[in-house]
Design a protein around this motif. Structure first.
Motif, short mmCIF file in Angstrom:
data_model
loop_
_atom_site.label_atom_id
_atom_site.label_comp_id
_atom_site.label_asym_id
_atom_site.label_seq_id
_atom_site.Cartn_x
_atom_site.Cartn_y
_atom_site.Cartn_z
N GLU A 280 2.98 -0.64 -11.62
CA GLU A 280 2.51 -1.84 -12.31
C GLU A 280 3.22 -2.00 -13.64
N ALA A 281 3.38 -0.89 -14.37
CA ALA A 281 4.05 -0.96 -15.66
C ALA A 281 5.52 -1.34 -15.53
N MET A 282 6.10 -1.07 -14.36
CA MET A 282 7.50 -1.43 -14.11
C MET A 282 7.66 -2.90 -13.73
N GLY A 283 6.53 -3.60 -13.57
CA GLY A 283 6.59 -5.01 -13.20
C GLY A 283 6.62 -5.25 -11.70
N ALA A 284 6.19 -4.24 -10.92
CA ALA A 284 6.22 -4.37 -9.46
C ALA A 284 5.07 -5.19 -8.91
N GLY A 285 4.04 -5.39 -9.70
CA GLY A 285 2.88 -6.14 -9.21
C GLY A 285 1.66 -5.81 -10.03
N SER A 286 0.49 -6.14 -9.47
CA SER A 286 -0.77 -5.95 -10.19
C SER A 286 -1.72 -5.09 -9.37
N LEU A 287 -2.51 -4.29 -10.08
CA LEU A 287 -3.54 -3.48 -9.42
C LEU A 287 -4.80 -4.29 -9.15
N ILE B 70 0.86 -1.19 0.00
CA ILE B 70 0.00 0.00 0.00
C ILE B 70 0.89 1.23 0.00
N GLY B 71 0.94 1.91 -1.13
CA GLY B 71 1.82 3.05 -1.31
C GLY B 71 2.92 2.70 -2.29
N THR B 72 2.95 3.36 -3.44
CA THR B 72 3.88 2.99 -4.50
C THR B 72 4.88 4.11 -4.80
N GLY C 151 9.41 -14.23 -6.76
CA GLY C 151 8.30 -15.12 -7.07
C GLY C 151 7.04 -14.88 -6.25
N VAL C 152 7.01 -13.83 -5.45
CA VAL C 152 5.81 -13.51 -4.66
C VAL C 152 4.81 -12.78 -5.55
N THR C 153 3.53 -13.15 -5.44
CA THR C 153 2.47 -12.43 -6.15
C THR C 153 2.14 -11.17 -5.37
N VAL C 154 2.39 -10.01 -5.99
CA VAL C 154 2.24 -8.73 -5.30
C VAL C 154 1.06 -7.95 -5.87
N HIS C 155 0.24 -7.45 -4.97
CA HIS C 155 -0.87 -6.57 -5.35
C HIS C 155 -0.52 -5.15 -4.89
N LEU C 156 -0.84 -4.18 -5.73
CA LEU C 156 -0.50 -2.79 -5.47
C LEU C 156 -1.74 -1.98 -5.15
N ASP C 157 -1.59 -1.05 -4.21
CA ASP C 157 -2.71 -0.21 -3.81
C ASP C 157 -2.17 1.18 -3.48
N ASP C 158 -2.75 2.20 -4.09
CA ASP C 158 -2.30 3.57 -3.83
C ASP C 158 -3.40 4.54 -4.22
N ALA C 159 -3.64 5.54 -3.37
CA ALA C 159 -4.63 6.57 -3.71
C ALA C 159 -4.16 7.36 -4.92
#
Length: 370
Positions: A41-48, A7-9, A24-32
């Motif tokens: 997300e575009a950098m490959g850090a995870g999914s929205l 939470i916070g990108t 190999g961890v599945t990462v979800h992204l969350d940010d206001a």
């Protein structure tokens, strides 16, 4: 750990997400800030994409003042089974999570000692935490499974875990991070309206002192607000030393030789105290304080010079602990300061000199580069 939510990108949050994704961890992204989240997300850090159920760990990469409310909201939404944060202040969030109605047993404070002058997801790196200390501040309420999740996070990111009390942590970072940032900003502020001729002749020393003043003012305002008393304590002592230095400098112009002598002795002792304090700073984060010495080497401004120097050092078998490079664009040469074990420094200097490198002392080097 198989799943996580960040939470916070910004710089730290996105760097955590990149490090976990790489492992190999599945990462979800969350940010206001949806722009920052989409960039991460575009950098490959995870999914929205919103996860189907609670993830293993949620990392709160938000300012210290928001930890309590964000944690309460995330716990109410059953975002994760365990929670940690990456804020650089720990005592206030620990106090505020209960006031916000959050469950302290599912939370452990965290602070990776890494960062940069640039902010935002584009400055993030998956290797940002490798070999860096990562402080964890469990409370009496923190569950063992939560501590284990946080330790796994640190391991996956390549950090070195250190467990501390919240108050001890905040006093430590006030001295080693927060007050230095403010001092750097105060020095840099002297340059805002300085004459162009003065700024033009600035050297590496000024760049070193003011480098961290480039940090995000909004972020640092929040940090200083959250750790204000501890930072003020450090600056009180700093101000006392500064006052003594000013008085000594004024006294150097005294016609009284005794007054002038005391001033010179006072300034020299202050500089020696600085030497002793600097010697206590480890060359590598988390490493024990070691006895290192600089070996300054003049290098020509030509392709491959730096690579040849490193190759020459490698042939001697001496380990380079740190490197500082200085080069003025208008000069045909620059210098590299190699920090090595003090006992190995004389031999390295001799071997490099025999190999044709211009190894010199700091004073001579300063004169030569001018």
């Amino acid at each position: 750990m198989r799943t996580a939510t960040v939470i916070g990108t910004g710089l730290i949050g996105t760097s955590v997400a990149l490090a976990l994704t790489r492992r190999g961890v599945t990462v979800h992204l969350d940010d206001a800030d949806t722009t920052a989240a989409r960039t991460a997300e575009a950098m490959g850090a995870g999914s929205l994409r919103v996860p189907d159920g609670p993830v293993d760990l949620a990392v709160l990469a938000v300012p210290p003042a928001h930890i309590g409310t964000v944690l309460a909201r995330a716990q109410a939404a059953r975002t994760a089974r365990a929670y940690t944060d990456v804020a650089s202040v720990k005592a206030r969030p620990h106090r505020e999570i209960q006031a916000a109605g959050a469950d302290p047993s599912g939370y452990i404070g965290g602070h990776p000692l890494a960062g940069g002058e640039r902010s935002g997801p584009l400055a993030a790196r998956a290797d940002l935490f490798e070999g860096r200390l990562w402080v964890l501040t469990p409370s009496e309420h923190t569950g063992r499974d939560v501590l284990n999740r946080a330790l796994e996070l640190v391991s996956l990111c390549g950090g070195v875990p250190v467990v501390m009390d919240t108050g001890a942590h905040d006093r430590a970072v006030a001295l080693t991070s927060h007050a230095p940032h403010l001092v750097s900003s105060l020095m840099a502020a002297r340059l805002e309206h300085a004459a162009e001729d003065s700024v033009r002749v600035s050297g590496q020393g000024l760049r070193d002192v003011t480098r961290i003043a480039a940090g995000d003012p909004g972020l640092w305002r929040d940090i200083l607000d959250a750790n204000a008393d501890a930072v003020a304590d450090v600056l009180d002592a700093y101000a006392a030393d500064l006052g003594e230095a000013v008085r000594a400098l004024r006294a150097l112009g005294s016609p009284d030789t005794e007054v002038r002598g005391r001033a010179e002795a006072g300034l020299e002792e202050l500089l020696r105290r600085g030497n002793r304090g600097h010697a206590r700073v480890a060359a590598k984060p988390g490493a024990p304080t070691a006895d290192f010495a600089p070996v300054p080497v003049v290098i020509p401004d030509e392709p491959g010079a730096l690579a040849r120097l490193f190759a020459a050092v490698g042939e001697t078998g001496v380990n380079i602990e740190d490197v500082r490079i200085e080069h003025a664009p208008e000069q045909p040469r620059g210098f590299v300061e190699l920090l090595v074990d003090r006992h190995a420094a004389p031999d390295l200097s001799r071997l490099l000199s025999v190999g044709g490198w211009n190894v010199t002392d700091d004073d001579a080097l300063t004169v030569n580069l001018r």
